[in-house]
Design an enzyme around this catalytic site. Sequence first.
Site, PDB file in Angstrom:
ATOM      1  N   GLY A  11       0.815  -1.211   0.000  1.00  0.00           N
ATOM      2  CA  GLY A  11       0.000   0.000   0.000  1.00  0.00           C
ATOM      3  C   GLY A  11       0.850   1.262   0.000  1.00  0.00           C
ATOM      4  O   GLY A  11       2.084   1.209   0.038  1.00  0.00           O
ATOM      5  N   MET A 112       0.202   8.402  14.166  1.00  0.00           N
ATOM      6  CA  MET A 112       1.593   8.230  14.557  1.00  0.00           C
ATOM      7  C   MET A 112       2.402   9.528  14.483  1.00  0.00           C
ATOM      8  O   MET A 112       3.600   9.525  14.707  1.00  0.00           O
ATOM      9  CB  MET A 112       2.252   7.175  13.669  1.00  0.00           C
ATOM     10  CG  MET A 112       1.753   5.773  13.933  1.00  0.00           C
ATOM     11  SD  MET A 112       2.298   5.172  15.548  1.00  0.00           S
ATOM     12  CE  MET A 112       1.407   3.621  15.643  1.00  0.00           C
ATOM     13  N   HIS A 142      -9.611  14.700   4.658  1.00  0.00           N
ATOM     14  CA  HIS A 142      -8.709  13.700   4.091  1.00  0.00           C
ATOM     15  C   HIS A 142      -8.980  13.532   2.597  1.00  0.00           C
ATOM     16  O   HIS A 142      -9.972  14.026   2.065  1.00  0.00           O
ATOM     17  CB  HIS A 142      -8.871  12.350   4.797  1.00  0.00           C
ATOM     18  CG  HIS A 142      -8.238  12.311   6.159  1.00  0.00           C
ATOM     19  ND1 HIS A 142      -8.903  12.737   7.293  1.00  0.00           N
ATOM     20  CD2 HIS A 142      -7.009  11.913   6.574  1.00  0.00           C
ATOM     21  CE1 HIS A 142      -8.114  12.597   8.343  1.00  0.00           C
ATOM     22  NE2 HIS A 142      -6.962  12.094   7.935  1.00  0.00           N
ATOM     23  N   LYS A 146     -10.028   7.820   1.173  1.00  0.00           N
ATOM     24  CA  LYS A 146     -10.111   7.329   2.554  1.00  0.00           C
ATOM     25  C   LYS A 146     -11.472   6.688   2.797  1.00  0.00           C
ATOM     26  O   LYS A 146     -12.511   7.264   2.461  1.00  0.00           O
ATOM     27  CB  LYS A 146      -9.880   8.464   3.551  1.00  0.00           C
ATOM     28  CG  LYS A 146      -9.827   8.010   5.003  1.00  0.00           C
ATOM     29  CD  LYS A 146      -9.373   9.128   5.924  1.00  0.00           C
ATOM     30  CE  LYS A 146      -9.372   8.695   7.381  1.00  0.00           C
ATOM     31  NZ  LYS A 146      -8.440   7.559   7.635  1.00  0.00           N
TER      32      LYS A 146
END
Length: 252
Positions: A11, A112, A142, A146
Amino acid sequence: MVNIMLCGCQGKMGHVIEDCVASREDCRIIAGVDINTTDQREFPVYEKPELSAEKPDVVIDYSHPSSLEGLLAYGIQNHVPLVIATTGYHPEQIAKIEEASKQIPIFFSFNMSLGVNLLAELARKAAQILGGQFDIEIVEKHHNRKLDAPSGTALMLADAINETLGGQEVYTYDRHSVRKKREKNEIGIHSVRGGTIVGEHEIIFAGRDEVITLSHSAMSREIFAVGSLNAAVFLSGKKEAGIYRMADLIAE
């Protein structure tokens, strides 16, 4: 040198992580997992983690929520720590992650990025000072590919605020079908999907005659990749089972 198994290696995030690893000396990818095994990389790619002949020190997962059970089973059976960075989990799946963390170390975060996690801390502080006096709305944006909405990060921010306010807030995702005034204990969460937006999150504190806005914009996916690799290196040295988050990494 930390040996990494990368789930979801074919991905977009998988490619970004691979590029980031190439410039580091503290970790390397020794195996990949993806439903697409036709395109082999500089490391072997397997359809499932249990098919791998390599023994990783830690697994980074950027695959799909449907892969969770197999991933958790692999981690538990092989005593391998997991960095779970996939989004879109439903509450039952999150409960399974928390249950698995009783047996192995798991780094679990909806985002993250160091900056986003700082945003969450700022939101906590703002809610502590402004709670009860200001209406709170979260807007996340986004790219048009998504799948989940609202984003896991938007929910993470809402949870951070809600915990600060005592857990009594109600999340409102859509108002067009109900004609009534906004309740004081609502946190509105709104999703925008379009173009190639990597990720933007805005928290609006709207009071009487004044508005305070906290926001974060991601310019590339690399910030998430770097955060995931830092989490993997951090987690590889952990022997104690449990849930680890970005705050733990920052504090060390």
